[in-house]
Design an enzyme around this catalytic site. Structure first.
Site, mmCIF file in Angstrom:
data_model
loop_
_atom_site.group_PDB
_atom_site.id
_atom_site.type_symbol
_atom_site.label_atom_id
_atom_site.label_comp_id
_atom_site.label_asym_id
_atom_site.label_seq_id
_atom_site.Cartn_x
_atom_site.Cartn_y
_atom_site.Cartn_z
ATOM 1 N N LYS A 4 0.822 -1.211 0.000
ATOM 2 C CA LYS A 4 0.000 0.000 0.000
ATOM 3 C C LYS A 4 0.855 1.260 0.000
ATOM 4 O O LYS A 4 0.507 2.256 -0.627
ATOM 5 C CB LYS A 4 -0.981 -0.007 1.182
ATOM 6 C CG LYS A 4 -2.043 -1.100 1.020
ATOM 7 C CD LYS A 4 -3.318 -0.823 1.779
ATOM 8 C CE LYS A 4 -4.378 -1.840 1.339
ATOM 9 N NZ LYS A 4 -5.673 -1.673 1.973
ATOM 10 N N LYS A 34 -4.995 -9.712 -6.378
ATOM 11 C CA LYS A 34 -6.218 -9.768 -5.580
ATOM 12 C C LYS A 34 -7.218 -8.715 -6.056
ATOM 13 O O LYS A 34 -6.850 -7.585 -6.334
ATOM 14 C CB LYS A 34 -5.816 -9.484 -4.122
ATOM 15 C CG LYS A 34 -6.944 -9.263 -3.161
ATOM 16 C CD LYS A 34 -6.392 -8.931 -1.776
ATOM 17 C CE LYS A 34 -6.734 -7.503 -1.364
ATOM 18 N NZ LYS A 34 -8.149 -7.297 -1.085
ATOM 19 N N LYS A 83 -10.762 -3.284 -3.218
ATOM 20 C CA LYS A 83 -11.540 -2.047 -3.256
ATOM 21 C C LYS A 83 -10.673 -0.894 -3.703
ATOM 22 O O LYS A 83 -11.087 -0.053 -4.482
ATOM 23 C CB LYS A 83 -12.091 -1.723 -1.859
ATOM 24 C CG LYS A 83 -13.323 -2.505 -1.484
ATOM 25 C CD LYS A 83 -13.944 -1.906 -0.221
ATOM 26 C CE LYS A 83 -13.940 -2.911 0.912
ATOM 27 N NZ LYS A 83 -12.919 -2.660 1.921
#
Ligand code: ATP
Ligand code: MG
Length: 332
Positions: free
Chosen positions: A112, A195, A198
């Protein structure tokens, strides 16, 4: 009854198929067999700095979706993380038990943070797994139903529980991850080794629970498949087809070998059409119930207030023990 706790971030205007199959569907099943606590983890969501209006809207949407998929306030406790102040309190205490090196090994942070550049990423993003450990340990959870991306965070949670217990005396239950192999990682339709997520999937790669049938069908039909024409599960060479097979199998309850036999010699067309219809049939009633729940905000907020009340009782009990064991003076 064994305890279960899990959470979902209000980081988008809808859950996606990965959240549904990898986590939330298990939550619904486990409310029958466990004493279950499920939360919308809004404190986690602020690690990516949402605008206040956006956070408010997404928190309500997330809660409404949880009730819409079948969580029943009579059978489990659904609440908003920030309503129970003990989460942040325990997170601080656990952060003082966590090594810098240990925290720095978390791969989700690295992934991230790469988006922002490591030094621009917030400290909250770095300490995220410690807050998650607090979420779980507060409720003395035996099991935590999650996707495989959370496995490393669960290991940290277990380490922290054990460390605290050996240092201060038996306080926390050491939780186990509950990960269903077949649905542990639903992948992005356009990038079938990544993956579905969102925050990082492209609109074409993600199937949102609240999306209309038209776009859902289109996305499945345009999902990246692989060279060849055979509908076969082969993680290495056919990740796209394998992902769609897993989705169809999970939604229909039909084992993958049976699906492979059904589509033998037919190419990808019929197969994809069937997957699309299954997704639409699964999502439509959830979307309709979510819309109804969102139409009455006062009622939704009332359900969440009642959930927070129940969650607080358990959280307070754990925190009283933690404070006493660590040597904090009693308050009053
Ligand atoms: P974000 O990108 O904001 O982190 P997310 O899609 O990862 O969002 P979370 O709210 O972080 O969603 O995760 C909620 C639950 O859904 C977790 O248990 C997580 O492991 C699970 N999950 C998320 N994505 C998938 C996926 N693609 N397949 C299976 N499980 C998933
Ligand atoms: Mg996530």
């Amino acid at each position: 009854r064994p305890r279960v706790l899990s959470g979902i971030q209000p980081t988008a205007d809808s859950f996606h198929l990965g959240n549904y199959l990898g986590a939330v569907r298990q939550w619904v099943a486990m409310q029958e067999t466990h004493e279950a606590f499920y939360c919308v983890v809004d404190l986690h969501a602020i690690t990516v700095n949402p605008a206040p209006e956006e956070l408010r809207r997404r928190t309500r949407i997330a809660a409404a979706q949880l009730f819409a998929v079948g969580l029943d306030p009579e059978r489990c406790t659904v609440f908003v993380q920030s309503h129970v102040r003990e989460h942040t309190e325990l997170a601080w205490m656990l952060s003082c038990q966590t090594g810098m090196g240990e925290a720095a090994r978390m791969t989700q942070f690295k992934d991230k943070a790469a988006k922002y550049g490591e030094s621009a990423a917030g400290v909250g993003l770095f300490t995220y797994p410690i807050l998650m450990a607090a979420d779980i340990l507060l409720y003395q959870a035996d099991q935590v139903p999650v996707g495989v991306d959370q496995k490393q965070h669960l290991e940290l949670t277990r380490d922290l529980a054990q460390r605290f217990n050996s240092r201060f005396g038996q306080t926390f239950k050491v939780p186990n991850p509950y990960i269903l192999k077949e649905v542990e990682k639903i992948t992005d339709l356009q990038e079938p080794t990544a993956k579905m997520s969102k925050s990082s999937s492209s609109p074409q790669g993600i199937l949102d629970v609240l999306e209309q049938p038209g776009p859902l069908r289109k996305k499945v039909m345009r999902a990246v498949t692989d060279t060849g024409t055979e509908v076969l599960a082969d993680e290495e060479n056919k990740p796209g087809v394998t992902n769609l097979l897993r989705i169809q199998s999970a939604l229909s309850g039909t084992p993958i070998p049976e699906l492979e036999a059904r589509y033998a010699g037919q190419g990808y067309g019929t197969f994809k059409k069937d997957v699309a219809e299954l997704v639409v049939d699964t999502f439509t009633p959830i979307r309709e119930r979510t819309e109804k729940l969102l139409a009455d905000e006062a009622e939704l907020d009332k359900l969440l207030a009642a959930g927070a009340e129940r969650a607080r009782e358990v959280a307070r009990e754990t925190m009283a023990e933690v404070r006493e064991r660590m040597g904090f003076l009693p308050t009053s």
